[in-house]
Design a protein around this motif. Structure first.
Motif, mmCIF file in Angstrom:
data_model
loop_
_atom_site.group_PDB
_atom_site.id
_atom_site.type_symbol
_atom_site.label_atom_id
_atom_site.label_comp_id
_atom_site.label_asym_id
_atom_site.label_seq_id
_atom_site.Cartn_x
_atom_site.Cartn_y
_atom_site.Cartn_z
ATOM 1 N N MET A 179 0.849 -1.192 0.000
ATOM 2 C CA MET A 179 0.000 0.000 0.000
ATOM 3 C C MET A 179 0.884 1.242 0.000
ATOM 4 O O MET A 179 1.928 1.265 0.667
ATOM 5 C CB MET A 179 -0.855 -0.026 1.278
ATOM 6 C CG MET A 179 -1.838 1.099 1.386
ATOM 7 S SD MET A 179 -2.851 0.941 2.886
ATOM 8 C CE MET A 179 -1.869 1.838 4.046
ATOM 9 N N ILE A 180 0.470 2.235 -0.770
ATOM 10 C CA ILE A 180 1.175 3.530 -0.726
ATOM 11 C C ILE A 180 0.162 4.596 -0.337
ATOM 12 O O ILE A 180 -0.955 4.625 -0.873
ATOM 13 C CB ILE A 180 1.870 3.839 -2.080
ATOM 14 C CG1 ILE A 180 2.572 5.200 -2.026
ATOM 15 C CG2 ILE A 180 0.924 3.802 -3.269
ATOM 16 C CD1 ILE A 180 3.554 5.423 -3.171
ATOM 17 N N VAL A 181 0.545 5.426 0.631
ATOM 18 C CA VAL A 181 -0.323 6.519 1.076
ATOM 19 C C VAL A 181 0.412 7.816 0.795
ATOM 20 O O VAL A 181 1.560 7.981 1.221
ATOM 21 C CB VAL A 181 -0.611 6.420 2.592
ATOM 22 C CG1 VAL A 181 -1.495 7.580 3.039
ATOM 23 C CG2 VAL A 181 -1.264 5.095 2.918
ATOM 24 N N VAL A 182 -0.234 8.715 0.069
ATOM 25 C CA VAL A 182 0.398 10.010 -0.201
ATOM 26 C C VAL A 182 -0.267 11.058 0.688
ATOM 27 O O VAL A 182 -1.488 11.124 0.796
ATOM 28 C CB VAL A 182 0.326 10.379 -1.707
ATOM 29 C CG1 VAL A 182 -1.083 10.387 -2.236
ATOM 30 C CG2 VAL A 182 0.976 11.729 -1.966
ATOM 31 N N SER A 183 0.583 11.858 1.352
ATOM 32 C CA SER A 183 0.082 12.914 2.234
ATOM 33 C C SER A 183 0.680 14.246 1.789
ATOM 34 O O SER A 183 1.820 14.302 1.322
ATOM 35 C CB SER A 183 0.500 12.647 3.682
ATOM 36 O OG SER A 183 0.067 11.363 4.078
ATOM 37 N N SER A 184 -0.112 15.304 1.957
ATOM 38 C CA SER A 184 0.353 16.648 1.580
ATOM 39 C C SER A 184 0.453 17.506 2.832
ATOM 40 O O SER A 184 -0.380 17.368 3.730
ATOM 41 C CB SER A 184 -0.657 17.329 0.653
ATOM 42 O OG SER A 184 -0.656 16.776 -0.612
ATOM 43 N N PRO A 241 -3.367 12.921 5.125
ATOM 44 C CA PRO A 241 -3.381 11.845 4.130
ATOM 45 C C PRO A 241 -4.357 12.214 3.015
ATOM 46 O O PRO A 241 -5.496 12.576 3.277
ATOM 47 C CB PRO A 241 -3.877 10.622 4.915
ATOM 48 C CG PRO A 241 -4.580 11.176 6.091
ATOM 49 C CD PRO A 241 -3.986 12.520 6.401
ATOM 50 N N MET A 242 -3.889 12.140 1.761
ATOM 51 C CA MET A 242 -4.735 12.575 0.646
ATOM 52 C C MET A 242 -5.317 11.395 -0.123
ATOM 53 O O MET A 242 -6.449 11.447 -0.554
ATOM 54 C CB MET A 242 -3.939 13.451 -0.339
ATOM 55 C CG MET A 242 -3.311 14.679 0.248
ATOM 56 S SD MET A 242 -4.400 15.838 1.106
ATOM 57 C CE MET A 242 -5.680 16.102 -0.026
ATOM 58 N N TYR A 243 -4.495 10.370 -0.357
ATOM 59 C CA TYR A 243 -5.077 9.205 -1.029
ATOM 60 C C TYR A 243 -4.250 7.956 -0.805
ATOM 61 O O TYR A 243 -3.092 8.028 -0.375
ATOM 62 C CB TYR A 243 -5.328 9.432 -2.521
ATOM 63 C CG TYR A 243 -6.743 9.022 -2.826
ATOM 64 C CD1 TYR A 243 -7.790 9.910 -2.668
ATOM 65 C CD2 TYR A 243 -7.044 7.697 -3.152
ATOM 66 C CE1 TYR A 243 -9.111 9.503 -2.848
ATOM 67 C CE2 TYR A 243 -8.349 7.291 -3.344
ATOM 68 C CZ TYR A 243 -9.373 8.202 -3.183
ATOM 69 O OH TYR A 243 -10.667 7.803 -3.346
ATOM 70 N N VAL A 244 -4.905 6.834 -1.077
ATOM 71 C CA VAL A 244 -4.290 5.527 -0.827
ATOM 72 C C VAL A 244 -4.356 4.701 -2.107
ATOM 73 O O VAL A 244 -5.388 4.703 -2.786
ATOM 74 C CB VAL A 244 -5.061 4.774 0.283
ATOM 75 C CG1 VAL A 244 -4.430 3.415 0.551
ATOM 76 C CG2 VAL A 244 -5.129 5.603 1.557
ATOM 77 N N MET A 245 -3.263 4.020 -2.424
ATOM 78 C CA MET A 245 -3.287 3.087 -3.559
ATOM 79 C C MET A 245 -2.714 1.755 -3.106
ATOM 80 O O MET A 245 -1.669 1.707 -2.446
ATOM 81 C CB MET A 245 -2.473 3.663 -4.717
ATOM 82 C CG MET A 245 -2.631 2.888 -5.995
ATOM 83 S SD MET A 245 -2.028 3.823 -7.413
ATOM 84 C CE MET A 245 -3.480 4.776 -7.829
ATOM 85 N N LEU A 246 -3.438 0.702 -3.430
ATOM 86 C CA LEU A 246 -2.947 -0.644 -3.157
ATOM 87 C C LEU A 246 -2.166 -1.107 -4.380
ATOM 88 O O LEU A 246 -2.475 -0.698 -5.504
ATOM 89 C CB LEU A 246 -4.120 -1.589 -2.913
ATOM 90 C CG LEU A 246 -5.130 -1.126 -1.853
ATOM 91 C CD1 LEU A 246 -6.329 -2.068 -1.822
ATOM 92 C CD2 LEU A 246 -4.462 -1.050 -0.487
#
Ligand SMILES: Cc1cc2nc3c(=O)[nH]c(=O)nc-3n(C[C@H](O)[C@H](O)[C@H](O)COP(=O)(O)O)c2cc1C
Length: 290
Positions: A179-184, A241-246
């Motif tokens: 999982m990758i979580v991108v935060s701004s 946290p802005m979005y999550v991608m598996l």
């Protein structure tokens, strides 16, 4: 600021001056470029990128360490990649190789950010055992929520999947190994856009490596609702946290592309604008409503 011109290589073409977005590069009396106001530099490195002879070093970046921009995929290859991209919901229960993980991580710094702010944070679960732990933690929190009926609006979002979830199906994480979580940063000028653009590039690049991905709106909601999950993912203070991608190795193969319906596309012609006050008010409403 470190802005060094190799006087042997500079051909005085002025491309760096022309392309500087802040307009802060000028020729000096000897006809070599220099920076007039370094505080206004947005660190985009366009000056380094545009120089045809590699005469310009900035921030200690040597043009020799840049790659030449002449190795594009064909339009057909790129369109095929875009068309072939799918949301994967079936993954092999194994880690991707370190080499692939490194390739994915290395890509993250290239997509654009508004004002070249470039301060995203990524939490990546690289090990399937950590992912299992994270999955268990999150799922048990959701289970609790279902039983207490607190935060009913969130429960409602999940309601379609409630039975499957309670039957033990992993409807949120799809048994995915990574999982990758991108935060701004909360003060980023284009916080949501930067994050979504980044994961859009990630998704396509992953696809080119035969790695499947899934945008995970459910997981994104969970991060917002359960702040201890953000802590577990070591999202820095002041970041959202802005979005999550598996992602992971697919356990399914799509043989052909889908055939989506087209969008409305308007080819705009030159014409006078006639607009009633009511229409103007409506436009404001549509433009500013979330
Ligand atoms: C912003 C966004 C959030 C999504 N969230 C989820 C999700 O939480 N769970 C899921 O199974 N699919 C999710 N999807 C995948 C969509 O359902 C998927 O794109 C759609 O079914 C079409 O399939 P395709 O991506 O293969 O074309 C999401 C997609 C996007 C763009």
């Amino acid at each position: 600021m470190d802005f060094v011109i190799d006087k042997e290589k500079c051909i005085h073409c002025g491309q760096c001056i022309k392309d500087c977005v802040s307009g802060i590069i000028e020729f000096n009396d000897d006809n070599f470029p220099y920076i007039t106001d370094e505080n206004r530099c947005i660190k985009c490195q366009h000056c380094l990128a545009v120089c045809p002879t590699g005469a310009l070093k900035i921030f200690n970046k040597n043009p020799e360490n840049s790659e030449l921009t002449n190795n594009f995929p064909t339009d057909e290859q790129l369109l095929n990649l875009i068309k072939s991209r799918r949301s994967y919901r079936h993954y092999k229960a194994e880690n991707i190789s370190k080499d692939l993980m490194d390739k994915l991580k290395n890509m993250l710094k290239y997509p654009p950010t508004g004002c070249n702010f470039h301060k995203l944070h990524f939490s990546i679960i690289e090990d399937i055992e950590v992912m299992d732990k994270f999955r268990d933690m999150t799922n048990s929190k959701i289970k609790k929520l279902f039983s207490t009926k607190k935060l009913s609006s969130i429960v409602n979002k999940f309601s379609k999947y409630k039975d499957a979830f309670l039957n033990g199906e992993d409807v949120i994480f799809r048994d995915c190994p990574h999982m990758i979580v991108v935060s701004s940063p909360i003060n980023a000028p284009c916080a949501p856009e930067d994050a979504i653009i980044n994961l859009s590039y990630f998704e396509l690049y992953a696809q080119s490596l035969n790695i499947g991905t899934l945008w995970c709106g459910f997981a994104e909601i969970c991060l917002k609702v359960f702040p201890d999950l953000c802590e577990y993912l070591e999202i820095p203070d002041g970041y959202k946290p802005m979005y999550v991608m598996l992602f992971g190795l697919p356990d399914i193969h799509y043989t052909r592309t889908v055939q989506p319906e087209g969008y409305q596309i308007t080819s705009v012609n030159n014409k006078p604008i006639k607009m009633s006050l009511l229409k103007k008010i409506k436009r404001y409403f549509w433009n500013f409503i979330r």
